[in-house]
Scaffold this active site. Structure first.
Site, short mmCIF file in Angstrom:
data_model
loop_
_atom_site.label_atom_id
_atom_site.label_comp_id
_atom_site.label_asym_id
_atom_site.label_seq_id
_atom_site.Cartn_x
_atom_site.Cartn_y
_atom_site.Cartn_z
N CYS A 78 0.83 -1.20 0.00
CA CYS A 78 0.00 0.00 0.00
C CYS A 78 0.87 1.26 0.00
CB CYS A 78 -0.99 -0.04 1.16
SG CYS A 78 -2.43 1.03 0.92
N HIS A 124 -3.96 -5.12 0.17
CA HIS A 124 -3.54 -5.61 1.49
C HIS A 124 -3.59 -7.15 1.52
CE1 HIS A 124 -3.67 -1.90 4.18
NE2 HIS A 124 -3.93 -1.45 2.96
N GLU A 178 -2.80 -9.01 3.90
CA GLU A 178 -3.16 -9.47 5.25
C GLU A 178 -4.66 -9.32 5.53
OE1 GLU A 178 -2.98 -5.09 5.78
OE2 GLU A 178 -1.93 -6.57 4.55
#
Length: 230
Positions: free
Chosen positions: A101, A208, A210
């Protein structure tokens, strides 16, 4: 293709630079899931971006790879990260770097690229990502190996890489088509989702991995770890 021949380790010591972001420790947990029997991660350390100005950047060489976390603001808000990247990328060997990001945006800025403000903020949105023709680079096929296209990814960002401004050292590995209006009108824009350096083990992900909205994020991270651990 990113050349990884200068990097040789069995399990990597990962350093994560925390841009004071709430997602950082989700990212830590994801990397720690590859420790132990999975054998790709030896340890995960976190340095706060606030502490970077007082840290001797040469200490990064005790690690095997650097991950730049997501975070608020723009790359120019974090001059110490630029200094860290200079050490990573112009030091005595090629340090593998993964920017996520804001981390991707920091890599774009470091290499002289241009960022632009997206017409619609992409916070908490899942989109379909398409990997570029693997003929461009084998890096894309390695980073996204084993994934069925399109790949669903979770976004939390309001800035992106301007793909109309070429960056000599970087290539776009994946994009997502995103509506340019909140109503999802006719206008759409191919937003850069992943980049790779043409010669160094340097990658960026705009999404992202995660996030629960990136169901195969752990596979992407495992692929990256496989690429940097031999």
């Amino acid at each position: 293709m990113c050349l990884l021949s200068s990097f040789n380790t069995v399990a990597a010591k990962i350093l994560i630079i925390d841009h004071n972001d709430s997602f950082t420790y989700n990212l830590v947990g994801l990397f720690e899931s590859f420790a132990g029997k999975k054998g790709r991660v030896a340890s995960v350390d976190v340095w706060s971006v606030d502490d970077l100005p007082a840290i001797d950047v040469s200490l990064i060489w005790q690690f095997d790879a650097v991950v730049l976390s997501p975070g608020p603001g723009l790359p120019e808000d974090y001059p110490a990260v630029s200094e860290l990247l200079k050490e990573c990328l112009e030091g005595y060997r090629n340090m593998p770097v993964l920017g996520i990001c804001l981390g991707l945006q920091s890599l774009v800025a470091y290499y002289g690229g241009v960022l632009y403000n997206l017409p619609v903020i992409q916070h908490g949105r899942q989109v379909n990502m398409w990997v570029q023709d693997v003929g461009i680079s084998s890096s894309a096929s390695l980073l996204f190996a084993g994934l069925k296209l399109p790949v669903k990814v979770g976004l939390y960002h309001s800035w992106g890489m301007d793909n109309k401004v070429p960056v000599k050292d970087l290539e776009v590995l994946a994009t997502a088509t995103i509506a340019e209006s909140a109503s999802g009108g006719k206008g759409t824009n191919a937003v850069v989702m992943a980049i790779g350096h043409k010669h160094l083990p340097v990658y960026g992900l705009q999404f992202h991995p995660e996030s629960y909205m990136t169901p195969e994020g752990d596979r992407i991270i495992r692929n990256w770890l496989d690429m940097i651990t031999v």
